[in-house]
Scaffold this active site. Sequence first.
Site, PDB file in Angstrom:
ATOM      1  N   ALA A 170       0.827  -1.204   0.000  1.00 43.91           N
ATOM      2  CA  ALA A 170       0.000   0.000   0.000  1.00 43.91           C
ATOM      3  C   ALA A 170       0.868   1.264   0.000  1.00 43.91           C
ATOM      4  CB  ALA A 170      -0.915  -0.006   1.218  1.00 43.91           C
ATOM      5  N   LYS A 179       1.106 -17.280   0.530  1.00 39.76           N
ATOM      6  CA  LYS A 179       2.408 -16.581   0.477  1.00 39.76           C
ATOM      7  C   LYS A 179       2.679 -15.836   1.778  1.00 39.76           C
ATOM      8  CE  LYS A 179       0.599 -12.309  -0.096  1.00 39.76           C
ATOM      9  NZ  LYS A 179       0.920 -11.033   0.576  1.00 39.76           N
ATOM     10  N   ASP A 224       4.125 -12.000  -5.701  1.00 43.28           N
ATOM     11  CA  ASP A 224       3.639 -11.529  -4.408  1.00 43.28           C
ATOM     12  C   ASP A 224       4.466 -12.112  -3.266  1.00 43.28           C
ATOM     13  OD1 ASP A 224       2.064 -10.090  -2.689  1.00 43.28           O
ATOM     14  OD2 ASP A 224       0.229 -11.235  -3.024  1.00 43.28           O
TER      15      ASP A 224
END
Length: 330
Positions: free
Chosen positions: A138, A189, A242
């Site tokens: 973010a 993950k 990711d």
Amino acid sequence: MSRIGVLGAGTWGTALAIMLAQNANGVTLWSALDDELKTLEATHTHPNLKGSVIPDNIVFTNDISKVCSDKDILLFAVASPYVRETAKKAAPYIKEGQIIVDAAKGLEEDTLFTMSQVIKDGIGKNVTVVALSGPTHAEEVALGLPTTVVAACRNLNAAQQVQSIFMNTCMRVYTNEDILGVELCGALKNIIALACGISTGLGFGDNAKAAIITRGIAEMSRLGMAMNCDKMTFAGLAGLGDLIVTATSCHSRNNRAGFLIGSGDSAEEAIKKVGMVVEGIHAIPSALKLAEKYKVDMPIITAVHKTVSGELNPDKAVSLLMNREKKSEK
């Protein structure tokens, strides 16, 4: 201009709201926390998104009917433990056929549902859910730094609509019809990233981190293949991409929590110090249940579980992993 409602004003929801508003969309940002909304509206900044400014054209609300009504896209950006609760609250105000974008990553322990499945079940209407996933922090999205993601849905038209709305000069969006594989990657993950953090906390180096990432992808893809997912998804942005960013970045709360655990903190102490939801810890029970259900060997995730639960100290867990029976890499 698209009308977009964002459910969740944490770092990820706010970062995506900033980006979408900069794309000239009409954005309404909802939070159930009045103090959070007051701070965002008064300062037009988020305390965990340093250097970013919330555009003036974003509308803030604590009224869930307002954020859900008359929207082209609804974006769920609440943490995974709160997705079902939020979906149930929103359900009365969501129309049949609504396109919903899920930005949460996780698995529900009781049902073993992915977040898109939780949303559909909680809303109880005919809606289309597109999973948005990939190597994203973010903090970087809010600053407009280059980022690539996947919009995943069996309904390719819906995925392409989301692709068009979210894509700009800083955000590149690919489509993928393997939504189950994409969502499994997003949940699993985080657990592997915990393992990488634990390794660093123990004082191990880059060799160990690279091994955990590589063998972690092997575990993730084994489970995915057993669940009829596309193996290539695990080598793509939602999988390997990711995992790399979550396992190595200073922004990663999972990596940070793992580091603290490897350094001697309990899981509870680590969560408190991180100060935000550590999604990997929430995903562990579901991952183990899926591994048992589909008869898939997941030694790294099992070792993380035993470490986080306090059953084994981190050093012992590493010793057991390193001294497993000899195997072929394949």
